[in-house]
Design an enzyme around this catalytic site. Structure first.
Site, PDB file in Angstrom:
ATOM      1  N   GLU A 114      33.653  40.644  35.069  1.00 59.84           N
ATOM      2  CA  GLU A 114      34.292  39.447  35.609  1.00 59.84           C
ATOM      3  C   GLU A 114      33.681  38.189  34.998  1.00 59.84           C
ATOM      4  OE1 GLU A 114      35.755  40.960  40.008  1.00 59.84           O
ATOM      5  OE2 GLU A 114      33.693  40.270  39.758  1.00 59.84           O
ATOM      6  N   GLU A 134      35.545  49.090  41.075  1.00 58.86           N
ATOM      7  CA  GLU A 134      35.425  48.797  42.504  1.00 58.86           C
ATOM      8  C   GLU A 134      36.268  49.711  43.393  1.00 58.86           C
ATOM      9  OE1 GLU A 134      34.103  44.979  40.488  1.00 58.86           O
ATOM     10  OE2 GLU A 134      35.533  46.598  40.129  1.00 58.86           O
TER      11      GLU A 134
END
Length: 258
Positions: A114, A134
């Site tokens: 990210e 995730e």
């Protein structure tokens, strides 16, 4: 913040930020996030800084994301409303005013990827792996990973986020996420070369391109509005005149940023 955890070096108009927690896979703790944010703020206020390079120490990991030990211990890992945290969050959204080149010396997963997604260009080591795993832990990439669809085709973005699968640097290059894949020892030099090429250009034109190209993907109507703004600013600027004059005189331009 420990100077050993976060390093800042200057290479002419380029500032290099180095995550220096290789023993923790360069995971983001509170002091590291605050340091990154503070450096971003300084760069935005310094007209002599024309580009940033974000890299990390070691050869195993660029960044493993949030430091879960720090988080579980109650440490502020970027969630409080401070100028530094806000600047860090803008970095992850690609909204920093200064162009940013990511130099991934090693693997970047979860929050580490990210962080790279907030960079304008990405250089990666040929041994690096990437992923947004995730969902495999009952979560989702809530730190901006879902914005990967702004960088790669929708079907691929869905595949990567819904499966959580890892992918190689070569695959990242194939899908258009990574700009250059090089041997690990050449990552920083390659990123610096990109940053220096950016820094050599007219700062107003660079700022216009950074904002408008991103907006063209995320908000086309706003991009059209800002295009009119930047046309008035850039084409009437002293730098525009200097660029034309330097071209005719066959010399390097001297930019003023106005």
């Amino acid at each position: 913040m420990s100077d050993e955890e976060f390093l800042v070096d200057r290479h002419g108009p380029v500032t290099v930020l180095t995550l220096n927690r290789p023993q923790a896979r360069n995971a983001l703790n509170g002091s590291l996030i605050a340091g990154i944010g503070a450096t971003v703020l300084e760069a935005e206020q310094d007209s002599g800084t024309r580009a940033l390079v974000l890299t990390a120490a070691g050869d195993r990991a660029f960044c493993a994301g949030m430091d879960l030990r720090a988080f579980s211990g109650g440490e502020d890992v970027g969630f409080s409303d401070t100028p530094e945290n806000r600047a860090f969050q803008r970095l992850t959204r690609g909204a920093v005013e200064v162009p940013v080149v990511g130099a991934a010396n090693g693997t970047a997963v979860g929050g580490g990827l990210e962080l790279l997604l907030g960079c304008d260009l990405i250089v990666a080591a040929d041994t690096a792996k990437f992923g947004l795993p995730e969902v495999q832990r009952g979560l989702f990439p809530g730190g901006g990973g879902t914005y990967i669809a702004e960088r790669v085709p929708l079907g691929i973005a869905l595949q990567l986020t819904l499966t959580g699968e890892f992918f190689s640097a070569a695959r990242g290059y194939e899908i258009g996420l990574i700009n250059a894949v090089v041997p690990a020892g050449q990552v920083l030099d390659t990123a610096l070369a990109f940053a220096e090429r950016i820094a050599a250009n007219g700062p107003l034109g660079v700022a216009a391109c950074k904002e408008l190209v991103r907006l063209s993907v995320t908000d086309p109507e706003r991009a059209a509005e800002r295009l009119r703004h930047w046309q008035g600013v850039v084409f009437a600027s002293a730098d525009a005149k200097e660029g034309a004059l330097a071209f005719m005189e066959k010399r390097d331009p001297v930019w003023q940023g106005k």
